[in-house]
Design a protein around this motif. Sequence first.
Motif, PDB file in Angstrom:
ATOM      1  N   ASN A 152       0.817  -1.231   0.000  1.00 18.69           N
ATOM      2  CA  ASN A 152       0.000   0.000   0.000  1.00 18.69           C
ATOM      3  C   ASN A 152       0.845   1.274   0.000  1.00 18.69           C
ATOM      4  N   ALA A 153       1.912   1.269  -0.799  1.00 18.21           N
ATOM      5  CA  ALA A 153       2.877   2.372  -0.741  1.00 18.21           C
ATOM      6  C   ALA A 153       2.622   3.489  -1.753  1.00 18.21           C
ATOM      7  N   TYR A 154       1.950   3.189  -2.863  1.00 22.59           N
ATOM      8  CA  TYR A 154       1.886   4.151  -3.960  1.00 22.59           C
ATOM      9  C   TYR A 154       0.454   4.434  -4.405  1.00 22.59           C
ATOM     10  N   ASP A 155       0.219   5.685  -4.783  1.00 20.08           N
ATOM     11  CA  ASP A 155      -1.067   6.066  -5.362  1.00 20.08           C
ATOM     12  C   ASP A 155      -1.216   5.498  -6.773  1.00 20.08           C
ATOM     13  N   VAL A 156      -0.092   5.427  -7.488  1.00 20.56           N
ATOM     14  CA  VAL A 156      -0.075   4.906  -8.857  1.00 20.56           C
ATOM     15  C   VAL A 156       1.113   3.961  -8.999  1.00 20.56           C
ATOM     16  N   VAL A 157       0.859   2.770  -9.512  1.00 18.08           N
ATOM     17  CA  VAL A 157       1.920   1.850  -9.925  1.00 18.08           C
ATOM     18  C   VAL A 157       1.782   1.694 -11.431  1.00 18.08           C
ATOM     19  N   CYS A 158       2.799   2.118 -12.182  1.00 19.52           N
ATOM     20  CA  CYS A 158       2.686   2.102 -13.638  1.00 19.52           C
ATOM     21  C   CYS A 158       3.871   1.374 -14.270  1.00 19.52           C
ATOM     22  N   MET A 159       3.653   0.862 -15.459  1.00 20.86           N
ATOM     23  CA  MET A 159       4.683   0.099 -16.159  1.00 20.86           C
ATOM     24  C   MET A 159       4.490   0.306 -17.656  1.00 20.86           C
ATOM     25  N   ASN A 160       5.538   0.731 -18.326  1.00 18.76           N
ATOM     26  CA  ASN A 160       5.448   1.133 -19.724  1.00 18.76           C
ATOM     27  C   ASN A 160       6.222   0.166 -20.620  1.00 18.76           C
ATOM     28  N   GLY A 161       5.486  -0.671 -21.378  1.00 21.80           N
ATOM     29  CA  GLY A 161       6.102  -1.506 -22.397  1.00 21.80           C
ATOM     30  C   GLY A 161       6.943  -2.665 -21.900  1.00 21.80           C
ATOM     31  N   SER A 162       6.721  -3.123 -20.685  1.00 20.03           N
ATOM     32  CA  SER A 162       7.584  -4.163 -20.120  1.00 20.03           C
ATOM     33  C   SER A 162       6.872  -5.468 -19.815  1.00 20.03           C
ATOM     34  N   MET A 163       5.652  -5.620 -20.306  1.00 14.07           N
ATOM     35  CA  MET A 163       4.978  -6.909 -20.154  1.00 14.07           C
ATOM     36  C   MET A 163       5.136  -7.693 -21.451  1.00 14.07           C
ATOM     37  N   GLY A 164       5.665  -8.907 -21.344  1.00  9.59           N
ATOM     38  CA  GLY A 164       5.886  -9.741 -22.515  1.00  9.59           C
ATOM     39  C   GLY A 164       6.644 -10.992 -22.129  1.00  9.59           C
ATOM     40  N   VAL A 165       6.856 -11.876 -23.082  1.00  9.28           N
ATOM     41  CA  VAL A 165       7.610 -13.096 -22.832  1.00  9.28           C
ATOM     42  C   VAL A 165       9.019 -12.743 -22.371  1.00  9.28           C
ATOM     43  N   LEU A 167       9.834 -11.028 -19.953  1.00  9.36           N
ATOM     44  CA  LEU A 167       9.817  -9.741 -19.260  1.00  9.36           C
ATOM     45  C   LEU A 167       8.898  -9.882 -18.052  1.00  9.36           C
ATOM     46  N   VAL A 168       7.903  -9.045 -17.909  1.00  6.16           N
ATOM     47  CA  VAL A 168       6.984  -9.148 -16.777  1.00  6.16           C
ATOM     48  C   VAL A 168       5.766  -9.964 -17.191  1.00  6.16           C
ATOM     49  N   SER A 169       5.434 -10.949 -16.396  1.00  7.94           N
ATOM     50  CA  SER A 169       4.319 -11.850 -16.671  1.00  7.94           C
ATOM     51  C   SER A 169       3.011 -11.282 -16.127  1.00  7.94           C
ATOM     52  N   PRO A 170       1.873 -11.610 -16.765  1.00  6.77           N
ATOM     53  CA  PRO A 170       0.580 -11.237 -16.185  1.00  6.77           C
ATOM     54  C   PRO A 170       0.392 -11.792 -14.768  1.00  6.77           C
ATOM     55  N   LYS A 171       1.120 -12.856 -14.434  1.00  8.39           N
ATOM     56  CA  LYS A 171       1.037 -13.422 -13.093  1.00  8.39           C
ATOM     57  C   LYS A 171       1.556 -12.454 -12.037  1.00  8.39           C
ATOM     58  N   CYS A 172       2.260 -11.400 -12.473  1.00  2.00           N
ATOM     59  CA  CYS A 172       2.802 -10.412 -11.541  1.00  2.00           C
ATOM     60  C   CYS A 172       1.801  -9.331 -11.175  1.00  2.00           C
ATOM     61  N   LEU A 173       0.626  -9.325 -11.783  1.00  2.00           N
ATOM     62  CA  LEU A 173      -0.341  -8.262 -11.514  1.00  2.00           C
ATOM     63  C   LEU A 173      -0.755  -8.180 -10.041  1.00  2.00           C
ATOM     64  N   PRO A 174      -0.955  -9.298  -9.334  1.00  2.00           N
ATOM     65  CA  PRO A 174      -1.248  -9.172  -7.902  1.00  2.00           C
ATOM     66  C   PRO A 174      -0.111  -8.516  -7.123  1.00  2.00           C
ATOM     67  N   GLU A 175       1.128  -8.767  -7.532  1.00  2.00           N
ATOM     68  CA  GLU A 175       2.256  -8.146  -6.852  1.00  2.00           C
ATOM     69  C   GLU A 175       2.302  -6.644  -7.131  1.00  2.00           C
ATOM     70  N   LEU A 176       2.019  -6.233  -8.355  1.00  2.00           N
ATOM     71  CA  LEU A 176       1.937  -4.801  -8.664  1.00  2.00           C
ATOM     72  C   LEU A 176       0.813  -4.166  -7.850  1.00  2.00           C
ATOM     73  N   THR A 177      -0.298  -4.876  -7.711  1.00  3.69           N
ATOM     74  CA  THR A 177      -1.440  -4.371  -6.953  1.00  3.69           C
ATOM     75  C   THR A 177      -1.098  -4.226  -5.475  1.00  3.69           C
ATOM     76  N   ARG A 178      -0.344  -5.168  -4.933  1.00  6.21           N
ATOM     77  CA  ARG A 178       0.039  -5.119  -3.510  1.00  6.21           C
ATOM     78  C   ARG A 178       0.743  -3.815  -3.169  1.00  6.21           C
ATOM     79  N   MET A 179       1.535  -3.286  -4.095  1.00  9.17           N
ATOM     80  CA  MET A 179       2.331  -2.082  -3.831  1.00  9.17           C
ATOM     81  C   MET A 179       1.511  -0.799  -3.942  1.00  9.17           C
ATOM     82  N   ALA A 180       0.291  -0.905  -4.494  1.00 11.05           N
ATOM     83  CA  ALA A 180      -0.577   0.264  -4.663  1.00 11.05           C
ATOM     84  C   ALA A 180      -1.486   0.444  -3.458  1.00 11.05           C
ATOM     85  N   LYS A 181      -1.812   1.682  -3.166  1.00  8.92           N
ATOM     86  CA  LYS A 181      -2.707   1.991  -2.059  1.00  8.92           C
ATOM     87  C   LYS A 181      -4.138   1.571  -2.394  1.00  8.92           C
ATOM     88  N   PRO A 182      -4.930   1.229  -1.396  1.00  8.75           N
ATOM     89  CA  PRO A 182      -6.357   1.005  -1.637  1.00  8.75           C
ATOM     90  C   PRO A 182      -6.973   2.241  -2.307  1.00  8.75           C
TER      91      PRO A 182
END
Length: 246
Positions: A152-165, A167-182
């Motif tokens: 819950n550290a950030y108002d916005v968690v963003c990633m530009n052009g780094s999802m792909g084979v 690189l970053v997997s769609p399976k990482c979306l919960p982890e990206l969400t964890r770092m964002a504030k409610p």
Amino acid sequence: MATQRNTTESRGEFVTDAELGGSYTTANVGGQNVRQSMIKVSLEGTSDQVREYYNEISGFYDEYCESVGKECGAQNMAKIVESVQPSKNARILDVACGNGILGEQLKTLGYMNVDGLDFAQKMIDLTKSKGVFTNYICASIDPDKKTPVPDNAYDVVCMNGSMGVGLVSPKCLPELTRMAKPGGVVIFNITAYWVKTVADFGDEAMAANLRALVRDGLWTKWIREEHVYYKTTGEKAVGYIGTVAR
């Protein structure tokens, strides 16, 4: 760029210019066609090899980005951030920040509290030399373990052009969400190459992933949009904006 090996069986392939709406052929930079080299190492390399590749190209990555007009994608992503989070005091994390091209655009828009995260130390060093970010984090994004970032550290968690084979997997979306504030947002985009060549990154698969986040109570809603990513070719990216559950 932050990386996590994608274990999908569909590994992608080179496709024609017409299928992508632009050309993958760019002037050689650093003695290589960087775009094609990136795809090759992503498809064939281990996570460590992908990381080492991005360390190796850090010395001419700015030149590469200029040659393909990558600032266009960063500008469009920064505009999305501004549309959903207008407060310039918002805490923002730029995941897989690379050379800081998105961070620079956010800084231009007046955002004062932007941190950068990347798995390649030399990319982090490059962004430090430019003074792009407030804090610099060298770490990978892994679906099976926590990144060294608080909940819950950030108002916005963003990633530009780094999802792909490779690189970053769609399976990482919960982890990206964890770092964002409610009530915060998670924003990412996927370039046309991966959308068109690997089913896991296509519209149907991504919609299923995002519906699961809503079903599991991590997001309340999400929207899809398209924008130009590479100015020199007109190639697009598909962007997704998810609202984190309170």
